[in-house]
Design a protein around this motif. Structure first.
Motif: not given
Length: 135
Positions: A99-109
């Motif tokens: 979940i943490g990894s998904l959040k950081s990846q989703a925040s990247q343009p």
């Protein structure tokens, strides 16, 4: 009488120049639209491939993990509560990390349309240079 002929000739030349400019802009727009469509198709196929592989891998890993947990529980039948509890903690921890990894990846343009945008910027710069040269 020569003034009228010269005036009409310059009008025709101006009209022809405007037609050329419009034709050039339409050709540029068409080329860029084709590039956008190509990028969308490539991205669609890439995402379909990634999703199908990810779903298959997740299914196989889940089955393997479930089988491994049951094998360990059978091997250590006396401590089966501990075995199931330890694996539950590991699964919850792994889920939280994902979940943490998904959040950081989703925040990247997204990198979608980067090529098209850079080509459009180059076209605009070239049109501005030509406009300055014409002045």
């Amino acid at each position: 009488m020569t003034d009228q002929a010269g005036g009409e000739g310059s009008r025709e030349g101006l009209f022809a120049a405007l037609k050329n400019i419009v034709a050039t802009l339409i050709a540029i727009g068409r080329t860029r639209a084709e590039l956008l469509v190509t990028e969308l198709e490539e991205e669609k196929y890439r995402l379909m491939s990634l999703w199908s592989k990810a779903i298959g891998a997740a299914f196989m890993l889940c089955l393997g993990i479930i089988m491994a947990v049951f094998c360990l529980a059978l091997a250590f039948w006396e401590q089966r509560v501990f075995v199931f509890g330890a694996f539950a903690v590991m699964f919850i921890g792994g889920g939280l990390l994902l979940i943490g990894s998904l959040k950081s990846q989703a925040s990247q343009p997204s990198k979608l349309f980067r090529t098209s945008l850079s080509e459009l910027e180059a076209d605009m710069a070239q049109l501005r240079r030509r406009a300055k040269e014409a002045e």
